[in-house]
Write a protein that holds these residues in place. Structure first.
Motif, mmCIF file in Angstrom:
data_model
loop_
_atom_site.group_PDB
_atom_site.id
_atom_site.type_symbol
_atom_site.label_atom_id
_atom_site.label_comp_id
_atom_site.label_asym_id
_atom_site.label_seq_id
_atom_site.Cartn_x
_atom_site.Cartn_y
_atom_site.Cartn_z
ATOM 1 N N PRO A 9 0.988 -1.335 0.022
ATOM 2 C CA PRO A 9 0.150 -0.174 0.083
ATOM 3 C C PRO A 9 0.750 1.382 0.127
ATOM 4 O O PRO A 9 2.187 1.144 0.227
ATOM 5 C CB PRO A 9 -0.814 -0.242 1.362
ATOM 6 C CG PRO A 9 0.136 -0.812 2.169
ATOM 7 C CD PRO A 9 0.720 -1.977 1.541
ATOM 8 N N MET A 10 0.291 2.436 -0.204
ATOM 9 C CA MET A 10 0.887 3.692 -0.110
ATOM 10 C C MET A 10 0.936 4.078 1.094
ATOM 11 O O MET A 10 -0.529 4.313 1.754
ATOM 12 C CB MET A 10 0.185 4.693 -1.222
ATOM 13 C CG MET A 10 0.164 4.382 -2.535
ATOM 14 S SD MET A 10 -0.599 5.424 -3.636
ATOM 15 C CE MET A 10 0.060 6.996 -3.280
ATOM 16 N N LEU A 11 1.869 4.061 1.923
ATOM 17 C CA LEU A 11 1.680 4.478 3.349
ATOM 18 C C LEU A 11 2.559 5.612 3.715
ATOM 19 O O LEU A 11 3.968 5.648 3.631
ATOM 20 C CB LEU A 11 2.179 3.393 4.173
ATOM 21 C CG LEU A 11 1.458 1.986 4.180
ATOM 22 C CD1 LEU A 11 2.271 0.967 4.809
ATOM 23 C CD2 LEU A 11 0.147 2.217 4.814
ATOM 24 N N PRO A 12 2.147 6.941 4.090
ATOM 25 C CA PRO A 12 2.935 7.994 4.265
ATOM 26 C C PRO A 12 3.919 7.836 5.215
ATOM 27 O O PRO A 12 4.957 8.309 5.320
ATOM 28 C CB PRO A 12 2.039 9.049 4.992
ATOM 29 C CG PRO A 12 0.479 8.611 4.349
ATOM 30 C CD PRO A 12 0.667 7.088 4.177
ATOM 31 N N GLU A 13 3.581 7.054 6.385
ATOM 32 C CA GLU A 13 4.572 6.745 7.482
ATOM 33 C C GLU A 13 5.748 5.732 6.681
ATOM 34 O O GLU A 13 6.839 5.992 7.293
ATOM 35 C CB GLU A 13 4.039 5.920 8.429
ATOM 36 C CG GLU A 13 3.145 4.745 8.266
ATOM 37 C CD GLU A 13 1.864 4.787 7.972
ATOM 38 O OE1 GLU A 13 1.227 3.668 7.999
ATOM 39 O OE2 GLU A 13 1.394 5.852 7.482
ATOM 40 N N MET A 14 5.586 5.185 5.549
ATOM 41 C CA MET A 14 6.638 4.274 5.065
ATOM 42 C C MET A 14 7.633 5.207 4.382
ATOM 43 O O MET A 14 8.677 5.284 4.549
ATOM 44 C CB MET A 14 6.176 3.217 4.477
ATOM 45 C CG MET A 14 7.302 2.455 3.700
ATOM 46 S SD MET A 14 6.734 0.990 2.807
ATOM 47 C CE MET A 14 5.405 1.691 1.715
ATOM 48 N N ALA A 15 7.062 6.382 3.741
ATOM 49 C CA ALA A 15 7.856 7.234 3.107
ATOM 50 C C ALA A 15 8.713 8.042 4.096
ATOM 51 O O ALA A 15 9.983 8.272 3.606
ATOM 52 C CB ALA A 15 6.801 8.139 2.181
ATOM 53 N N ALA A 71 5.326 -4.342 8.616
ATOM 54 C CA ALA A 71 3.956 -4.630 7.769
ATOM 55 C C ALA A 71 4.036 -6.234 7.395
ATOM 56 O O ALA A 71 5.048 -6.883 7.162
ATOM 57 C CB ALA A 71 4.261 -3.972 6.614
ATOM 58 N N ASP A 72 2.886 -6.691 7.599
ATOM 59 C CA ASP A 72 2.550 -8.277 7.280
ATOM 60 C C ASP A 72 3.083 -8.440 5.882
ATOM 61 O O ASP A 72 3.794 -9.586 5.740
ATOM 62 C CB ASP A 72 1.393 -8.679 7.374
ATOM 63 C CG ASP A 72 0.762 -8.500 8.742
ATOM 64 O OD1 ASP A 72 1.703 -8.385 9.660
ATOM 65 O OD2 ASP A 72 -0.560 -8.424 8.941
ATOM 66 N N TRP A 73 2.917 -7.556 4.893
ATOM 67 C CA TRP A 73 3.230 -7.993 3.458
ATOM 68 C C TRP A 73 4.814 -8.341 3.495
ATOM 69 O O TRP A 73 5.294 -8.698 2.178
ATOM 70 C CB TRP A 73 2.663 -6.940 2.434
ATOM 71 C CG TRP A 73 2.733 -5.631 2.898
ATOM 72 C CD1 TRP A 73 1.910 -4.715 3.410
ATOM 73 C CD2 TRP A 73 4.080 -4.859 2.660
ATOM 74 N NE1 TRP A 73 2.293 -3.578 3.934
ATOM 75 C CE2 TRP A 73 3.732 -3.443 3.253
ATOM 76 C CE3 TRP A 73 5.155 -4.868 2.273
ATOM 77 C CZ2 TRP A 73 4.597 -2.274 3.171
ATOM 78 C CZ3 TRP A 73 6.088 -3.809 2.203
ATOM 79 C CH2 TRP A 73 5.787 -2.624 2.616
ATOM 80 N N LEU A 74 5.846 -7.576 4.399
ATOM 81 C CA LEU A 74 7.197 -8.032 4.192
ATOM 82 C C LEU A 74 7.487 -9.327 4.225
ATOM 83 O O LEU A 74 8.426 -9.795 3.725
ATOM 84 C CB LEU A 74 7.760 -6.848 5.093
ATOM 85 C CG LEU A 74 7.891 -5.337 4.915
ATOM 86 C CD1 LEU A 74 8.533 -4.559 6.043
ATOM 87 C CD2 LEU A 74 8.702 -5.129 3.525
ATOM 88 N N ASN A 75 6.635 -9.986 5.239
ATOM 89 C CA ASN A 75 6.983 -11.338 5.417
ATOM 90 C C ASN A 75 6.708 -12.216 4.340
ATOM 91 O O ASN A 75 7.724 -13.222 4.074
ATOM 92 C CB ASN A 75 5.890 -11.912 6.661
ATOM 93 C CG ASN A 75 6.079 -11.100 7.828
ATOM 94 O OD1 ASN A 75 7.312 -10.706 8.179
ATOM 95 N ND2 ASN A 75 5.168 -11.159 8.657
#
Length: 127
Positions: free
Chosen positions: A96-102, A115-119
Motif C-alpha cells: 500500500p501507499m503509506l505516508p509513514e513508510m515514506a 508490515a505483514d506483506w514484508l513477510n
C-alpha cells in the motif's frame, strides 16, 4: 545481496544479469495497465537468461484511509492476479501507499517498518 534495478529490460538489468550470479528476481509492478507490458519483457528476459522469477509484487497498490480504513485504488484497479497467472509466477505482495513508510525511508529508518506483506516477500526470497 539485493540489487534494486530500474524497470524494464535495458542495459542496467542486462549487465547485472550477465555480471553477477543471480539466484532469482522479484518483479515489481504497479496497478497501471501499461506496466503489464514491462513486466512481460522482464519475465521473458529472465527466462532467456535462466534466472528464476521468485514472484511479483505490486507497489502503490492502494491507499488505506486511516480514519475509515477503506481502500482507495488511486492508480486504478489491480492487474497483478492476471499478470501472475499469465506468466505463471506467484503474487507475493501488494504494497500500500503509506505516508509513514515514506517518512521512514526519508529518515533512513526503513528497517523500522513493520508490515505483514514484508513477510511474504522475505519468504519468497528465502525459498
Amino acid at each position: 545481496m539485493f540489487v534494486d534495478m530500474p524497470p524494464g529490460t535495458g542495459d542496467v538489468p542486462l549487465t547485472v544479469f550477465q555480471s553477477l550470479p543471480v539466484d532469482g528476481i522479484i518483479v515489481v509492478t504497479s496497478p497501471q495497465e501499461l506496466v503489464g507490458m514491462i513486466v512481460g519483457k522482464a519475465v521473458k528476459m529472465a527466462e532467456m537468461l535462466n534466472i528464476p522469477v521468485l514472484g511479483i509484487v505490486e507497489n502503490m497498490s492502494y491507499f488505506e484511509c486511516p480514519t475509515c480504513h477503506d481502500k482507495h485504488f488511486i492508480f486504478g484497479d489491480s492487474h497483478i492476479k492476471e499478470m501472475a497467472a499469465q506468466y505463471h509466477i506467484q503474487t507475493v505482495a501488494r504494497i500500500p501507499m503509506l505516508p509513514e513508510m515514506a517518512a521512514s525511508c526519508d529518515r533512513g529508518d526503513v528497517e523500522s517498518i513493520d508490515a505483514d506483506w514484508l513477510n511474504d516477500i522475505m519468504t519468497a526470497i528465502e525459498k
